[in-house]
Motif scaffolding. Structure first.
Motif, PDB file in Angstrom:
ATOM      1  N   TRP A   1       0.836  -1.190   0.000  1.00  0.00           N
ATOM      2  CA  TRP A   1       0.000   0.000   0.000  1.00  0.00           C
ATOM      3  C   TRP A   1       0.876   1.247   0.000  1.00  0.00           C
TER       4      TRP A   1
ATOM      5  N   GLN B   1      -2.949   5.226   1.121  1.00  0.00           N
ATOM      6  CA  GLN B   1      -3.858   4.101   1.374  1.00  0.00           C
ATOM      7  C   GLN B   1      -3.779   3.656   2.830  1.00  0.00           C
ATOM      8  N   THR B   2      -3.380   4.579   3.691  1.00  0.00           N
ATOM      9  CA  THR B   2      -3.304   4.278   5.121  1.00  0.00           C
ATOM     10  C   THR B   2      -4.170   5.259   5.889  1.00  0.00           C
TER      11      THR B   2
ATOM     12  N   PHE C   1      -4.637  -7.150   1.981  1.00  0.00           N
ATOM     13  CA  PHE C   1      -4.617  -5.963   1.129  1.00  0.00           C
ATOM     14  C   PHE C   1      -4.410  -6.356  -0.337  1.00  0.00           C
TER      15      PHE C   1
ATOM     16  N   ARG D   1      -7.062  -5.665  -3.234  1.00  0.00           N
ATOM     17  CA  ARG D   1      -6.612  -4.771  -4.307  1.00  0.00           C
ATOM     18  C   ARG D   1      -6.717  -5.485  -5.651  1.00  0.00           C
TER      19      ARG D   1
ATOM     20  N   ARG E   1      -8.018   0.931   2.385  1.00  0.00           N
ATOM     21  CA  ARG E   1      -7.002   1.511   3.271  1.00  0.00           C
ATOM     22  C   ARG E   1      -6.603   0.514   4.351  1.00  0.00           C
TER      23      ARG E   1
END
Length: 169
Positions: A44, A48-49, A134, A138, A146
């Motif tokens: 990420w 994306q956090t 993730f 994705r 996130r």
């Protein structure tokens, strides 16, 4: 004569302090570099956090259409002990069964859903669950995905900070 000896000792001690500071600074720089190297391995980006305080504010806001769907991808006993309010659990993403359960659930929600993944089983740098979860989501096409940044663990970075939790389920 005695003053020369004292000056020599003071000079030597100052030299040792200088060397110790240089070595300490060098070690600190290596630690920082290693921390950034670990970040480079994350699938990420920083955009994306989400930080705990920011997610807590989002969750406390009045209900709205783009409300985050929070998903615990860690281990069931941790989820049952305490989790983010309204978070869902669909298996530990480090196991093939858990990852399959997560993917099965994810197929039923819109790809544009605001999804926040978290684990908190251990320090983020060593978490076995977040990265596979993730990558799977994705790769399934989720565009608003996130990761909750819990550098130490869920207890330290969420519970001890006083953010809301639910227990059981």
């Amino acid at each position: 004569m005695q003053i020369r000896i004292i000056r020599g000792i003071v000079t030597a001690l100052l030299g040792l302090v200088f060397v110790a500071l240089v070595v300490a600074n060098s070690r600190a720089l290596r630690v920082v570099a290693l921390a950034h190297a670990d970040d480079a391995d994350d699938p990420w980006s920083s955009s994306q956090t989400v930080q705990p305080a920011d997610l807590a504010k989002e969750l406390a806001a009045p209900a709205h259409p783009n409300e985050p769907v929070v998903v615990c991808v860690g281990f069931r006993p941790l989820y049952q002990g305490a989790h983010i309010p309204h978070a869902v659990f669909h298996g530990a993403a480090s196991t093939s069964a858990g990852l399959a359960e997560l993917k099965s659930w994810a197929q039923k929600i819109p790809k544009a859903a605001n999804v926040v993944l978290y684990c908190g089983c251990c320090p983020l740098a060593h978490c076995p669950n977040l990265r596979p979860a993730f990558v799977a989501m994705r790769d399934m096409g989720f565009t608003n995905l996130r990761v909750l940044i819990l550098p130490n663990d869920f207890n330290t970075d969420w519970i001890e900070k006083g953010y809301s939790v639910e227990k059981g389920k």
